[in-house]
Design an enzyme around this catalytic site. Sequence first.
Site, short mmCIF file in Angstrom:
data_model
loop_
_atom_site.label_atom_id
_atom_site.label_comp_id
_atom_site.label_asym_id
_atom_site.label_seq_id
_atom_site.Cartn_x
_atom_site.Cartn_y
_atom_site.Cartn_z
N SER A 124 34.10 22.11 -6.34
CA SER A 124 34.95 21.59 -5.26
C SER A 124 36.37 21.42 -5.78
CB SER A 124 34.43 20.22 -4.80
OG SER A 124 35.36 19.63 -3.92
N TYR B 34 31.93 12.19 -7.52
CA TYR B 34 31.79 13.55 -6.99
C TYR B 34 32.65 14.55 -7.79
CZ TYR B 34 31.94 17.19 -3.32
OH TYR B 34 31.86 18.35 -2.60
N LYS C 283 31.48 17.75 -9.91
CA LYS C 283 31.91 19.10 -9.54
C LYS C 283 32.68 19.78 -10.69
CE LYS C 283 30.25 19.64 -5.41
NZ LYS C 283 29.02 20.44 -5.30
#
Length: 300
Positions: A159, A172, A176
């Site tokens: 991401s 997150y 990622k």
Amino acid sequence: MARLCEGRVAIVTGAGRGIGREYALMLAEHGAKVVVNDLGGARDGNGADIGPAAEVVAEIKAMGGEAVANGADVSDWEASKAMIDQAVSTFGKLDVLINNAGILRDRMLVNMTEAEWDAVIKVHLKGAFAPAHHAAAYWRDLNKATGESVNGRIINTSSVSGIYGNIGQTNYGAAKMGIAGFSIIASRELRRYGVTVNCIAPGALTRLTEDLGPPVTDERREAMSPRWIAPIAVWLASEESAEVSGRMFEASGQTLAIAEGWHRGPTVKPVSDPTVLGPIVKDMVARARKNAGMDGQDLD
Ligand code: NAD
């Protein structure tokens, strides 16, 4: 239309909704037989429901394709192994693994709980590692038995929140960015068997992102549809992509780009005395390229 993945067997994790669903549908459209994995939980990962995966399987069958549902939690070691085995026992082999399943538990670092950190790290990082490990072991054994390149593919999901950084997503983003590093190393390890490993950093309106940006209009929904990401995934899944490995593709309805990796910038000889470092480091920082922002351009 030429079909890029005729006869190939693919697993797509988190394929009951959003981006993964588009991958599964386009892979089937291009002749692949698909294991549609989805735990079917809520956006934060809670709960389980085979319904979304079963619906995608029904869609694929309705268009004349072949697919089977799998409800595994991809971060479960044994369930991941069973998913790889299911592809082989149902369709006779495995060619492609797309690790796409994911959840969000956004929170500023100062407020983030241990549970929010652990859940996100587990689903994304272990949820990429576990299926990749079992698929890689399957491909290694196949390569040893046949002596031939297995033409395997792993496509991981990163991401821009990780590779460039986004406020409120330390859990997150760390996962990622971890997946990016994992992919580079795995691509080097698995090359010997004929397996490529690439990453996609997607951008799309799905239940993960719908409430994060400006209001959702019909125009925006079309421009940011998850179906724009499927073509690069299908190409990477095909035999045509054999020469491409260890790459990070940014994909959305707005762009298809390669995100380039870290490069060593300004360099000096090491010093033993930290008191002399001030001007040296300031000069290096002034000469170094800026980090990129979420749009891939230099941060101000
Ligand atoms: P989504 O919520 O629509 O789809 C994700 C799917 O993964 C869900 O159907 C969910 O049930 C499934 N899932 C979650 N945990 C699972 C588990 N442990 N095992 C199996 N399945 C599980 O979201 P999406 O936007 O389609 O996200 C797909 C991937 O793309 C995720 O990895 C996400 O982090 C990544 N991503 C999305 C965007 C975006 O703009 N939408 C941006 C960057 C990265």
